[in-house]
Scaffold this motif. Structure first.
Motif, short mmCIF file in Angstrom:
data_model
loop_
_atom_site.label_atom_id
_atom_site.label_comp_id
_atom_site.label_asym_id
_atom_site.label_seq_id
_atom_site.Cartn_x
_atom_site.Cartn_y
_atom_site.Cartn_z
N VAL A 140 14.68 -12.93 70.89
CA VAL A 140 15.95 -12.74 70.20
C VAL A 140 15.94 -11.47 69.35
O VAL A 140 14.91 -11.07 68.81
CB VAL A 140 16.30 -13.95 69.29
N LEU A 141 17.11 -10.85 69.27
CA LEU A 141 17.35 -9.79 68.30
C LEU A 141 17.69 -10.44 66.97
O LEU A 141 18.50 -11.36 66.92
CB LEU A 141 18.51 -8.91 68.78
N ILE A 142 17.04 -10.00 65.91
CA ILE A 142 17.27 -10.56 64.58
C ILE A 142 17.97 -9.52 63.71
O ILE A 142 17.51 -8.38 63.60
CB ILE A 142 15.94 -10.98 63.92
N LYS A 143 19.10 -9.93 63.11
CA LYS A 143 19.84 -9.07 62.20
C LYS A 143 19.86 -9.72 60.82
O LYS A 143 20.38 -10.83 60.66
CB LYS A 143 21.28 -8.88 62.70
N VAL A 144 19.29 -9.05 59.85
CA VAL A 144 19.20 -9.59 58.49
C VAL A 144 20.05 -8.72 57.56
O VAL A 144 19.88 -7.50 57.52
CB VAL A 144 17.74 -9.61 57.99
N LYS A 145 20.95 -9.36 56.81
CA LYS A 145 21.90 -8.62 55.99
C LYS A 145 21.70 -8.84 54.49
O LYS A 145 22.63 -8.64 53.70
CB LYS A 145 23.33 -9.00 56.40
N TYR A 146 20.51 -9.24 54.11
CA TYR A 146 20.21 -9.40 52.68
C TYR A 146 18.72 -9.25 52.47
O TYR A 146 17.92 -9.58 53.35
CB TYR A 146 20.66 -10.78 52.19
N THR A 147 18.33 -8.71 51.31
CA THR A 147 16.92 -8.57 50.96
C THR A 147 16.64 -9.39 49.71
O THR A 147 17.28 -9.20 48.67
CB THR A 147 16.54 -7.10 50.71
N SER A 148 15.68 -10.29 49.80
CA SER A 148 15.38 -11.22 48.72
C SER A 148 14.87 -10.53 47.47
O SER A 148 14.10 -9.57 47.53
CB SER A 148 14.33 -12.22 49.19
N LEU A 149 15.27 -11.07 46.33
CA LEU A 149 14.76 -10.60 45.04
C LEU A 149 13.31 -11.01 44.84
O LEU A 149 12.63 -10.49 43.93
CB LEU A 149 15.61 -11.17 43.90
N GLU A 150 12.81 -11.92 45.67
CA GLU A 150 11.45 -12.44 45.51
C GLU A 150 10.40 -11.65 46.28
O GLU A 150 9.21 -11.99 46.23
CB GLU A 150 11.41 -13.90 45.97
N PRO A 210 7.48 -9.28 47.01
CA PRO A 210 6.47 -8.71 46.10
C PRO A 210 6.44 -7.19 46.20
O PRO A 210 6.97 -6.60 47.15
CB PRO A 210 5.17 -9.32 46.61
N LYS A 211 5.79 -6.56 45.25
CA LYS A 211 5.70 -5.11 45.26
C LYS A 211 4.68 -4.61 46.27
O LYS A 211 4.87 -3.56 46.90
CB LYS A 211 5.35 -4.58 43.87
N SER A 212 3.59 -5.36 46.45
CA SER A 212 2.57 -4.92 47.40
C SER A 212 1.79 -6.12 47.92
O SER A 212 1.69 -7.15 47.26
CB SER A 212 1.61 -3.92 46.74
N VAL A 213 1.24 -5.98 49.14
CA VAL A 213 0.35 -6.96 49.75
C VAL A 213 -0.71 -6.20 50.54
O VAL A 213 -0.49 -5.05 50.93
CB VAL A 213 1.11 -7.94 50.68
N PRO A 214 -1.87 -6.83 50.82
CA PRO A 214 -2.97 -6.11 51.47
C PRO A 214 -2.69 -5.60 52.88
O PRO A 214 -3.33 -4.64 53.31
CB PRO A 214 -4.10 -7.16 51.49
N CYS A 215 -1.75 -6.22 53.61
CA CYS A 215 -1.57 -5.84 55.01
C CYS A 215 -0.65 -4.65 55.22
O CYS A 215 -0.47 -4.18 56.34
CB CYS A 215 -1.07 -7.03 55.83
N PHE A 216 -0.05 -4.13 54.14
CA PHE A 216 0.84 -2.97 54.27
C PHE A 216 0.45 -1.87 53.29
O PHE A 216 0.08 -2.15 52.15
CB PHE A 216 2.29 -3.37 54.03
N TYR A 258 10.96 -3.65 49.43
CA TYR A 258 10.90 -3.98 48.00
C TYR A 258 11.97 -3.21 47.23
O TYR A 258 12.60 -3.74 46.31
CB TYR A 258 9.51 -3.64 47.45
N ASN A 259 12.21 -1.96 47.62
CA ASN A 259 13.18 -1.13 46.90
C ASN A 259 14.63 -1.48 47.20
O ASN A 259 15.54 -0.98 46.53
CB ASN A 259 12.95 0.35 47.22
N THR A 260 14.86 -2.33 48.21
CA THR A 260 16.24 -2.72 48.53
C THR A 260 16.52 -4.18 48.14
O THR A 260 17.50 -4.77 48.60
CB THR A 260 16.55 -2.51 50.02
N ARG A 261 15.67 -4.76 47.30
CA ARG A 261 15.88 -6.15 46.88
C ARG A 261 17.28 -6.36 46.30
O ARG A 261 17.77 -5.54 45.53
CB ARG A 261 14.83 -6.55 45.83
N GLY A 262 17.89 -7.46 46.70
CA GLY A 262 19.22 -7.80 46.21
C GLY A 262 20.35 -7.10 46.93
O GLY A 262 21.53 -7.35 46.63
#
Length: 313
Positions: A75-85, A87-93, A100-104
């Motif tokens: 399936v093609l996934i289209k997401v139109k919102y970015t969660s405020l939750e 995190p700023k960083s994680v080990p895999c990225f 993170y900069n587009t939260r909310g």
């Protein structure tokens, strides 16, 4: 040939969800201006895929059938919102966690997923009316509906707030076949560091629900047959197949091989040569001969190549 040894020290990379500040109108522009795979010569339109695209050891009907079934559930996934939750960083990225900069915000992003399981509810199940957007705004909502569980990457769909603003499109095989959409509803399981997510969608399109359920069972049956027949070859060609929606465009198949595996808490992430692009994030990474109780969603790319996440389901 001996199997590539497990190697420690996974290198964090960059995500491959497609972000569209200009909305869906940006998708074709991103496709034609792609810098990672100009021309997309190593992507095969799903309707053109045939046995000649596979390594010779795997050129038979059973392998073609499993790839067709996997494609039917992609399936093609289209997401139109970015969660405020987020995190700023994680080990895999590398750097900040994706989006993170587009939260909310309601900035559109696209990714890929695979239908994993379908459950149909009738009036006797006492589940109430269908929660899909259509039924919520209808004077005659359906009391018979289905849950469609989709596997993808956590950085594509992070939590319930994002799932509720997500639409999935199945059957978008070419520009003449726009496919059928269904609504996201909630996240059942998400592993941030493993970058695997299982989320639930809902639909009152009973024909679609029945067909997807049938195809899920068919794929499980085919994968067992493939493991029985080809498991002994998995260390020779290390075949790795991905069906995805690069740049949010029609479905494509890419074929390569895995090159390294990295241990994570007893499970493994893989690096591979199989082509991906922005928009491929969350696509099922299919490697014949490996356990069925894993979701290996495409996650991103680093200096070693493209790599997957992992989710035990």
């Amino acid at each position: 040939m001996a199997e590539t040894q497990t190697e420690p020290g996974f290198i964090p990379g960059h995500h491959e969800a497609e972000i569209c500040y200009g909305g869906e109108a940006d998708l074709h522009k991103h496709y034609t201006g792609c810098k990672k795979n100009p021309g997309h010569v190593n992507f095969i339109p799903v309707n053109d895929f045939n046995l000649d695209h596979l390594p010779w050891l795997y050129r038979d009907v059973i392998m073609m059938e499993v790839i067709k079934a996997l494609s039917a559930l992609t399936v093609l996934i289209k997401v139109k919102y970015t969660s405020l939750e987020r995190p700023k960083s994680v080990p895999c990225f590398s750097g900040q966690y994706p989006f993170y900069n587009t939260r909310g915000s309601d900035v559109l992003r696209t990714g890929t997923g695979r239908v994993y399981r379908v459950v149909k509810y009738t009036e006797s199940d006492n589940k109430g009316i269908c929660p899909c957007d259509k039924c919520q705004h209808s004077d005659t909502p359906s009391k018979v509906w289905g849950e469609v569980c989709v596997l993808t990457a956590t950085h594509v769909v992070f939590d319930d707030s994002e799932a509720r603003q997500t639409r999935c499109v199945v059957g978008f095989d070419d520009n003449k076949s726009p496919g059928v959409s269904f609504d996201g509803w909630g996240v059942r399981r998400a592993d941030i560091e493993g970058d695997g997510c299982l989320f639930t969608c809902v639909s009152c399109d009973l024909e679609l629900v029945v067909e997807l359920d049938k195809m899920c069972k068919h794929l499980d049956d085919l994968r067992r047959k493939v493991r029985d027949k080809y498991g002994r070859f998995d260390n020779v060609d290390k075949l790795t197949v991905i069906v995805s929606h690069p740049h949010g465009c029609p479905k494509q198949v890419s074929v390569g091989r895995w090159t390294r595996k990295h241990e994570r808490d007893g499970w493994h992430k893989y690096t591979y040569t199989t082509c991906t692009c922005p928009g491929s994030s969350g696509a099922h990474v299919y490697m014949p001969g490996y356990g069925r109780w894993y979701c290996r969603p495409h996650s991103g790319s680093n200096s070693e190549g493209n790599y997957c996440g992992v989710l035990l389901y």
